[in-house]
Enzyme design. Structure first.
Site, short mmCIF file in Angstrom:
data_model
loop_
_atom_site.label_atom_id
_atom_site.label_comp_id
_atom_site.label_asym_id
_atom_site.label_seq_id
_atom_site.Cartn_x
_atom_site.Cartn_y
_atom_site.Cartn_z
N GLU A 92 -25.85 -5.84 -10.49
CA GLU A 92 -26.71 -6.71 -9.67
C GLU A 92 -26.76 -6.28 -8.22
OE1 GLU A 92 -25.45 -10.96 -11.65
OE2 GLU A 92 -25.92 -10.89 -9.52
N CYS A 105 -27.08 -6.60 -0.51
CA CYS A 105 -25.76 -6.82 -1.10
C CYS A 105 -25.69 -5.95 -2.35
CB CYS A 105 -25.62 -8.31 -1.47
SG CYS A 105 -24.12 -8.66 -2.42
N CYS A 112 -15.47 -6.29 -13.15
CA CYS A 112 -14.33 -6.27 -12.22
C CYS A 112 -13.06 -6.62 -12.99
CB CYS A 112 -14.55 -7.29 -11.10
SG CYS A 112 -13.22 -7.27 -9.87
N CYS A 116 -10.51 -13.14 -10.86
CA CYS A 116 -10.56 -14.39 -10.07
C CYS A 116 -11.21 -15.49 -10.93
CB CYS A 116 -11.34 -14.18 -8.78
SG CYS A 116 -10.62 -12.88 -7.78
N CYS A 119 -15.10 -16.48 -10.56
CA CYS A 119 -16.09 -15.42 -10.37
C CYS A 119 -16.68 -14.92 -11.68
CB CYS A 119 -15.44 -14.26 -9.63
SG CYS A 119 -16.57 -12.88 -9.33
N CYS A 333 -22.90 -14.84 -8.08
CA CYS A 333 -22.77 -13.39 -8.22
C CYS A 333 -22.22 -13.03 -9.61
CB CYS A 333 -21.83 -12.87 -7.15
SG CYS A 333 -21.59 -11.13 -7.31
C1 LIG Z 1 -18.19 -11.01 -5.89
S1 LIG Z 1 -17.06 -10.65 -4.59
C2 LIG Z 1 -17.15 -8.89 -4.44
C3 LIG Z 1 -16.28 -8.33 -3.37
C4 LIG Z 1 -14.77 -8.38 -3.60
N1 LIG Z 1 -14.41 -8.14 -4.93
C5 LIG Z 1 -14.18 -9.70 -3.11
O1 LIG Z 1 -13.66 -10.43 -3.94
O2 LIG Z 1 -14.24 -9.94 -1.91
C6 LIG Z 1 -17.93 -11.19 -3.10
C7 LIG Z 1 -17.60 -12.58 -2.63
O3 LIG Z 1 -18.10 -13.54 -3.55
C8 LIG Z 1 -17.13 -14.55 -3.68
N2 LIG Z 1 -17.36 -15.29 -4.92
C9 LIG Z 1 -17.17 -14.90 -6.18
N3 LIG Z 1 -17.49 -15.89 -7.04
C10 LIG Z 1 -17.90 -16.93 -6.29
C11 LIG Z 1 -18.34 -18.25 -6.58
N4 LIG Z 1 -18.43 -18.70 -7.83
N5 LIG Z 1 -18.69 -19.05 -5.53
C12 LIG Z 1 -18.61 -18.62 -4.26
N6 LIG Z 1 -18.19 -17.39 -3.92
C13 LIG Z 1 -17.83 -16.56 -4.93
C14 LIG Z 1 -15.86 -13.75 -3.65
O4 LIG Z 1 -14.71 -14.50 -3.45
C15 LIG Z 1 -16.11 -12.83 -2.51
O5 LIG Z 1 -15.80 -13.46 -1.29
S1 SF4 Z 2 -14.17 -12.28 -6.50
FE1 SF4 Z 2 -15.01 -11.42 -8.37
S2 SF4 Z 2 -15.64 -9.38 -7.80
FE2 SF4 Z 2 -14.23 -10.08 -6.17
S3 SF4 Z 2 -12.23 -9.38 -6.86
FE3 SF4 Z 2 -12.46 -11.43 -7.64
S4 SF4 Z 2 -13.24 -11.11 -9.72
FE4 SF4 Z 2 -13.58 -9.21 -8.61
#
Ligand SMILES: C[S@@+](CC[C@H](N)C(=O)[O-])C[C@H]1O[C@@H](n2cnc3c(N)ncnc32)[C@H](O)[C@@H]1O
Ligand code: SF4
Length: 344
Positions: A92, A105, A112, A116, A119, A333
């Protein structure tokens, strides 16, 4: 010998290939300029001899990502893209229009590994790392599709950039080059869940990009429930790594904090967060959590988020509430990709 992806190489690396096949070094820069413009076939490189084109065919290829699907927000014009990689994987990207320019972005991995709990990107685990060229191509495609120069990049799509460290560093070198996309380091944000050794390694390089840390919790206990990486590195380790980064780079760090109803959004959490960040040159970005089908988390109310912000501000911690972009196409995301994969 495996063929090299020209879009993933710096000028110096292309020059080395060119010299190896007996051509003049400066041809390397010309080839870099073509591929970074989005040219995908050697035949279109009009200032390159046929002999060199033949050698390029033999030793190299050019990454070719395609737009599989695009959704445009009716509210603010935000565009969400699904990109198809050459091996059939889907990633994406998002394009957002702000007053200060156009921001892209991008993703840095297919899926990944970090797990988390909030996510969508991690639901199917890590499939593979992206090459630098696959990151560049996302920008080239969005720029071409939108018809305006992209001036800012955030590495905040799917994947953990510091888990794909060397390709992300190559990407930073390439995207910054004045013969290519020429996007200044200060216009690039790298967001990480907090891989401590890699934050220190990155600090040593002293690249003036913006560092964002996905913090999301004020204590180890809460963070460990939300982010498995917190079991490996404590908040003390993480904050020490951030302090080291600041010592080396003196650039304000952003802490991202997604508020989840009843989990991390109480006043006591804001107090704890203020204590944790006291004295650091930083800024907190408060994000209403995006609800993902796979999790039970609920959004905090706007009122709670505002109260959280005011506690931080009173303690001298700068905090803003992130404006939601493309609310009508709001797929958290990784969610767009998951829906696509599940329905095809
Ligand atoms: C998808 S991550 C990718 C970059 C990196 N892996 C990180 O965790 O920072 C980008 C941002 O989206 C946030 N994020 C992921 N899932 C989310 C959600 N359901 N609601 C809000 N923010 C989210 C992450 O915590 C991070 O700050
Ligand atoms: S927020 Fe999503 S993309 Fe970022 S490290 Fe955690 S699992 Fe990976």
């Amino acid at each position: 010998m495996a063929k090299e992806d020209l879009l993933s190489l710096t000028i110096e690396e292309i020059e080395a290939i060119v010299e190896k096949v007996g051509e003049k070094k400066y041809r390397g820069k010309q080839i870099f300029q073509w591929v970074q413009k989005g040219i995908k076939d050697f035949e279109s490189m009009t200032n390159i001899s046929n002999t060199l084109k033949q050698a390029l065919h033999e030793y190299s290829f050019i990454t070719n990502v395609e737009i599989e699907k695009k959704v445009i927000s009716q509210i603010d014009g935000t565009r969400k893209y699904l990109f198809l990689l050459e091996d059939g994987n889907i990633i994406e990207g998002v394009l957002m229009q702000y007053k200060h320019g156009v921001t892209a972005c991008i993703s840095c991995q297919v899926g990944c590994q970090m797990g988390c709990s909030f996510c969508a990107s991690t639901v199917g685990g890590l499939v593979r790392n992206l090459r630098a060229g696959e990151m560049i191509d996302q920008i080239l495609l969005m720029q071409q599709d939108f018809g305006e120069r992209i001036s800012n990049i955030v590495i905040m799509g799917s994947g953990e950039p510091l888990h794909n460290y060397s390709e992300v560093i190559n990407f930073l070198k390439i995207v910054n080059n004045e013969n290519g996309l020429n996007i200044g380091n200060r216009h690039i944000t790298l967001s990480t869940c907090g891989l401590v050794p890699e934050i220190k390694k990155l600090a040593e390089l002293q690249i003036p990009i913006n560092l964002a840390i996905s913090l999301h919790a004020p204590s180890d206990e809460i963070r460990q429930k939300m982010m498995p990486i917190a079991k490996k590195y404590s908040l003390t380790d993480l904050i020490n790594a951030c302090a080291y980064y600041l010592k080396k780079n003196n650039r304000r760090i952003t802490f991202e904090y997604a508020l989840v109803k009843d989990i991390n959004d109480k006043e006591i959490h804001a107090q704890q967060l203020s204590q944790l960040l006291k004295g650091l040159l930083c800024h907190v970005n408060l994000i209403p959590i995006n609800m993902v089908d796979e999790t039970q988390y609920k959004k905090s109310t706007q009122e709670k988020i505002k109260r959280f912000q005011s506690v931080l501000m009173k303690q001298g911690i700068e905090a803003t509430i992130r404006r939601e972009m493309g609310a009508d196409i709001d797929a958290a995301c990784g969610q767009l990709r998951n829906n696509y994969i599940n329905n095809t």
